[in-house]
Design a protein around this motif. Structure first.
Motif, mmCIF file in Angstrom:
data_model
loop_
_atom_site.group_PDB
_atom_site.id
_atom_site.type_symbol
_atom_site.label_atom_id
_atom_site.label_comp_id
_atom_site.label_asym_id
_atom_site.label_seq_id
_atom_site.Cartn_x
_atom_site.Cartn_y
_atom_site.Cartn_z
ATOM 1 N N GLN A 277 0.669 -1.140 0.058
ATOM 2 C CA GLN A 277 -0.092 0.200 0.070
ATOM 3 C C GLN A 277 0.686 1.256 -0.167
ATOM 4 O OE1 GLN A 277 -2.380 -0.452 3.587
ATOM 5 N NE2 GLN A 277 -4.038 -1.474 2.430
ATOM 6 N N ALA A 278 1.704 1.189 0.635
ATOM 7 C CA ALA A 278 2.737 2.498 1.012
ATOM 8 C C ALA A 278 3.519 2.699 -0.300
ATOM 9 C CB ALA A 278 3.936 2.320 1.934
ATOM 10 N N THR A 279 3.997 1.634 -1.032
ATOM 11 C CA THR A 279 4.591 1.977 -2.301
ATOM 12 C C THR A 279 3.533 2.351 -3.369
ATOM 13 O OG1 THR A 279 6.061 -0.208 -1.978
ATOM 14 C CG2 THR A 279 6.059 0.544 -4.125
ATOM 15 N N GLN A 280 2.412 1.748 -3.187
ATOM 16 C CA GLN A 280 1.413 2.241 -4.342
ATOM 17 C C GLN A 280 1.148 3.789 -4.147
ATOM 18 O OE1 GLN A 280 -2.355 0.273 -4.143
ATOM 19 N NE2 GLN A 280 -2.918 0.767 -6.129
ATOM 20 N N GLY A 281 0.939 4.184 -2.593
ATOM 21 C CA GLY A 281 0.767 5.533 -2.428
ATOM 22 C C GLY A 281 1.897 6.500 -2.875
ATOM 23 N N ASP A 282 2.851 5.892 -2.513
ATOM 24 C CA ASP A 282 4.086 6.802 -2.873
ATOM 25 C C ASP A 282 4.074 7.116 -4.366
ATOM 26 O OD1 ASP A 282 4.974 6.852 -0.345
ATOM 27 O OD2 ASP A 282 6.634 5.507 -0.439
ATOM 28 N N GLY A 283 3.933 5.975 -5.283
ATOM 29 C CA GLY A 283 3.914 6.104 -6.453
ATOM 30 C C GLY A 283 2.906 7.186 -7.172
ATOM 31 N N LEU A 284 1.609 6.877 -6.537
ATOM 32 C CA LEU A 284 0.696 7.939 -6.869
ATOM 33 C C LEU A 284 0.922 9.282 -6.348
ATOM 34 C CD1 LEU A 284 -2.572 6.127 -5.882
ATOM 35 C CD2 LEU A 284 -1.858 6.470 -8.084
ATOM 36 N N PHE A 285 1.639 9.629 -5.322
ATOM 37 C CA PHE A 285 2.005 10.766 -4.859
ATOM 38 C C PHE A 285 3.043 11.374 -5.800
ATOM 39 C CE2 PHE A 285 4.797 13.388 -2.172
ATOM 40 C CZ PHE A 285 4.274 14.449 -1.957
ATOM 41 N N PHE A 286 4.046 10.556 -6.197
ATOM 42 C CA PHE A 286 4.942 10.927 -6.952
ATOM 43 C C PHE A 286 4.343 11.474 -8.479
ATOM 44 C CE2 PHE A 286 8.341 10.270 -10.306
ATOM 45 C CZ PHE A 286 9.198 11.001 -10.117
ATOM 46 N N GLN A 287 3.369 10.719 -9.104
ATOM 47 C CA GLN A 287 2.717 11.034 -10.152
ATOM 48 C C GLN A 287 1.843 12.289 -10.201
ATOM 49 O OE1 GLN A 287 0.372 7.633 -11.348
ATOM 50 N NE2 GLN A 287 2.134 6.286 -11.854
ATOM 51 N N ARG A 288 1.191 12.486 -8.893
ATOM 52 C CA ARG A 288 0.572 13.737 -8.753
ATOM 53 C C ARG A 288 1.454 14.995 -8.829
ATOM 54 N NH1 ARG A 288 -2.332 12.785 -3.806
ATOM 55 N NH2 ARG A 288 -1.658 10.615 -3.823
ATOM 56 N N LYS A 289 2.641 14.802 -8.269
ATOM 57 C CA LYS A 289 3.573 15.904 -8.259
ATOM 58 C C LYS A 289 4.222 16.142 -9.407
ATOM 59 C CE LYS A 289 5.303 17.194 -4.207
ATOM 60 N NZ LYS A 289 5.119 18.451 -3.609
ATOM 61 N N LEU A 290 4.236 15.130 -10.398
ATOM 62 C CA LEU A 290 4.701 15.571 -11.735
ATOM 63 C C LEU A 290 3.577 15.836 -12.711
ATOM 64 C CD1 LEU A 290 7.259 12.600 -12.444
ATOM 65 C CD2 LEU A 290 7.689 14.721 -12.030
ATOM 66 N N GLY A 291 2.457 15.872 -12.087
ATOM 67 C CA GLY A 291 1.095 16.071 -12.944
ATOM 68 C C GLY A 291 0.660 15.079 -13.991
ATOM 69 N N ILE A 292 1.098 13.959 -13.900
ATOM 70 C CA ILE A 292 0.701 12.790 -14.678
ATOM 71 C C ILE A 292 -0.706 12.427 -14.590
ATOM 72 C CG2 ILE A 292 1.284 10.614 -15.243
ATOM 73 C CD1 ILE A 292 4.121 10.963 -14.569
ATOM 74 N N THR A 293 -1.066 12.142 -13.300
ATOM 75 C CA THR A 293 -2.528 11.904 -12.652
ATOM 76 C C THR A 293 -3.271 13.085 -12.003
ATOM 77 O OG1 THR A 293 -1.859 10.761 -10.738
ATOM 78 C CG2 THR A 293 -1.934 9.413 -12.687
ATOM 79 N N ASP A 294 -4.770 12.768 -12.016
ATOM 80 C CA ASP A 294 -5.565 13.796 -11.561
ATOM 81 C C ASP A 294 -5.836 13.387 -9.903
ATOM 82 O OD1 ASP A 294 -5.418 15.624 -13.584
ATOM 83 O OD2 ASP A 294 -7.086 14.947 -14.645
#
Length: 97
Positions: free
Chosen positions: A79-96
């Motif tokens: 869960q943490a790895t998935q959350g970290d990935g989503l957080f990183f993607q949001r920071k880059l503006g890849i996902t909403d």
């Protein structure tokens, strides 16, 4: 002791135009051992909204480790790895999300 009483009286004195619900200023003082132990005995779970991680936090902000089974550890790590990935993607503006 008399000077402290005078300070407290001065701090608690309200101006005549102040509302009745105005908070009374507190005098700063060191914590007693009992107050400190009471504060330290509080442990709460805090959710980090950015990464989705849940942490155990002791009274003054110290992060505690939780002892869990191997299976639960793997689940938390996934869960943490998935959350970290989503957080990183949001920071880059890849996902909403």
């Amino acid at each position: 002791a008399q000077k402290e009483e005078l300070k407290v009286k001065k701090l608690n004195k309200k101006p005549s135009d102040a509302s009745e619900s105005a908070p009374v200023p507190r005098v700063m003082k060191p914590m007693t051992k009992e107050e400190w132990e009471k504060q330290q005995s509080v442990v709460r779970r805090v959710l980090d909204p950015e990464t989705g991680r849940t942490r155990l936090v002791k009274g003054d902000g110290e992060i505690l480790e939780e002892i869990v089974s191997r299976e639960r550890h793997q689940e938390i790590n996934k869960q943490a790895t998935q959350g970290d990935g989503l957080f990183f993607q949001r920071k880059l503006g890849i996902t909403d999300r």
